[in-house]
Design a protein around this motif. Sequence first.
Motif, mmCIF file in Angstrom:
data_model
loop_
_atom_site.group_PDB
_atom_site.id
_atom_site.type_symbol
_atom_site.label_atom_id
_atom_site.label_comp_id
_atom_site.label_asym_id
_atom_site.label_seq_id
_atom_site.Cartn_x
_atom_site.Cartn_y
_atom_site.Cartn_z
ATOM 1 N N ARG A 183 195.527 77.226 70.459
ATOM 2 C CA ARG A 183 195.284 78.405 71.294
ATOM 3 C C ARG A 183 194.012 79.126 70.866
ATOM 4 O O ARG A 183 193.203 79.535 71.708
ATOM 5 C CB ARG A 183 196.480 79.355 71.208
ATOM 6 N N SER A 184 193.791 79.285 69.578
ATOM 7 C CA SER A 184 192.589 79.981 69.105
ATOM 8 C C SER A 184 191.331 79.201 69.467
ATOM 9 O O SER A 184 190.327 79.784 69.885
ATOM 10 C CB SER A 184 192.669 80.187 67.587
ATOM 11 N N GLY A 211 188.394 80.463 71.973
ATOM 12 C CA GLY A 211 187.040 80.563 71.427
ATOM 13 C C GLY A 211 186.032 79.713 72.171
ATOM 14 O O GLY A 211 184.937 80.181 72.513
ATOM 15 N N TRP A 221 196.955 83.935 76.735
ATOM 16 C CA TRP A 221 195.679 83.405 76.241
ATOM 17 C C TRP A 221 194.625 83.385 77.346
ATOM 18 O O TRP A 221 193.438 83.593 77.074
ATOM 19 C CB TRP A 221 195.871 81.995 75.688
ATOM 20 N N VAL A 271 186.948 83.674 68.273
ATOM 21 C CA VAL A 271 188.173 83.437 67.498
ATOM 22 C C VAL A 271 188.516 84.667 66.666
ATOM 23 O O VAL A 271 189.692 85.047 66.550
ATOM 24 C CB VAL A 271 188.008 82.189 66.611
ATOM 25 N N ASN A 272 187.514 85.297 66.095
ATOM 26 C CA ASN A 272 187.765 86.508 65.303
ATOM 27 C C ASN A 272 188.297 87.641 66.183
ATOM 28 O O ASN A 272 189.177 88.405 65.751
ATOM 29 C CB ASN A 272 186.488 86.949 64.595
ATOM 30 N N GLU A 297 190.011 87.256 68.994
ATOM 31 C CA GLU A 297 191.389 86.881 69.332
ATOM 32 C C GLU A 297 192.322 87.134 68.167
ATOM 33 O O GLU A 297 193.442 87.647 68.345
ATOM 34 C CB GLU A 297 191.415 85.407 69.739
ATOM 35 N N THR A 298 191.872 86.782 66.957
ATOM 36 C CA THR A 298 192.707 86.983 65.771
ATOM 37 C C THR A 298 192.953 88.466 65.517
ATOM 38 O O THR A 298 194.083 88.868 65.186
ATOM 39 C CB THR A 298 192.025 86.351 64.544
ATOM 40 N N SER A 314 195.397 89.794 68.226
ATOM 41 C CA SER A 314 196.748 89.275 68.009
ATOM 42 C C SER A 314 197.358 89.847 66.739
ATOM 43 O O SER A 314 198.570 90.079 66.667
ATOM 44 C CB SER A 314 196.712 87.744 67.941
ATOM 45 N N SER A 319 199.372 82.155 68.149
ATOM 46 C CA SER A 319 197.982 81.886 67.780
ATOM 47 C C SER A 319 197.849 82.149 66.288
ATOM 48 O O SER A 319 198.795 82.586 65.623
ATOM 49 C CB SER A 319 197.020 82.763 68.576
ATOM 50 N N GLY A 333 196.143 84.505 64.895
ATOM 51 C CA GLY A 333 196.297 85.943 64.673
ATOM 52 C C GLY A 333 197.746 86.373 64.685
ATOM 53 O O GLY A 333 198.164 87.217 63.886
ATOM 54 N N LEU A 385 192.403 79.264 59.351
ATOM 55 C CA LEU A 385 191.413 80.147 59.967
ATOM 56 C C LEU A 385 190.109 80.151 59.167
ATOM 57 O O LEU A 385 189.012 80.125 59.752
ATOM 58 C CB LEU A 385 191.966 81.565 60.063
#
Length: 328
Positions: A121-122, A126, A184, A254-255, A257-258, A261, A273, A275, A299
């Motif tokens: 998902r991440s 991304g 997502w 990605v950061n 999203e993390t 989340s 994910s 996160g 990660l």
Amino acid sequence: MSDMATEEKDLGLNQDVATEGTPAAVVVNPVSQGGDAQDLKRTGRMTLYVRRFMRRPSAVFGLVVLCILILFALFGAMVCPWKYDEPDFTALAAAPSADHWLGTTIGGSDMYAMIVRGLGRSLLVGIISSTLIMIISAVLGTAIAFFEGVVEKVGMWILDMLLTIPSFLLVAMIVRSSSGTSGWLWLTIGITAFGWIGYARVIRTLTMSLRELDYIRAAKFMGVGSFRIILRHLVPNLGSVLIINTVLGVVSAVNQETALSFLGLGIKAPDTSLGTLLMNGQSSVLTAPWILLFPSAVLILLTFSVQLIGDGLRDAIDPYSRSAGKAE
């Protein structure tokens, strides 16, 4: 006749001396040796970039790690007997074992299956958002600089106004209204909707120097359409910058999203994910540290590998870079 013979003899002697003192590749004529002149091929630009990239060990290492992570996200679930949404109520917060290779969460979900799903998902968020951001910023950034005058002033005013919008909160509101496995997708849309603004300003600045070149002026004089010039001449000449920003943009997406989340504003259950896994693991870091350590390691590997690839691409594409060796 004797003079001609003497001249031919001297010419042959000079040719022999030249052959001894110079490399054979310089003196030998492929056509006279029965070969083809087309055998001497010019090194292409992409071939040159690949050679320079492969000469940087750290970039190659990052590429290998990223490929392994992508393969893990795509096919890792095939070797796991558990699914990410299939809890084992007989093993709550269990340590790594033969049944659960990376342990389980507090709710009994298999950590290996959860990490496979979360990494996928991440990566999906991304890669898709970074690609869309670069496409939008490339087209709009070059268009604002190309048309100049009122269009450029209005375009820059709009970009300045959009930069004042609290994008983080708006993305959180967009994702908060979603539910289930579609979170997502809405997160990708939210990151894309506000992520292109800063890149468009940078690309507009770079395009200001390109628009004054002779071939752009010649295309205008010949009546070539404006959008054709933008798509066929301006955007391709910014390809190196776009490629590097796209790769590094994956880390940024990605950061984001993390972070969302982790705060509970991103992807929600039953989906997961990296996160989300970090958020769930922070409450049990002392009693069940594997719930936090394994997603954190994945990660870190993901962001570190993409960063190494971005640095390698920058050195490979930059003609003044010395870190990749000679451009041969």
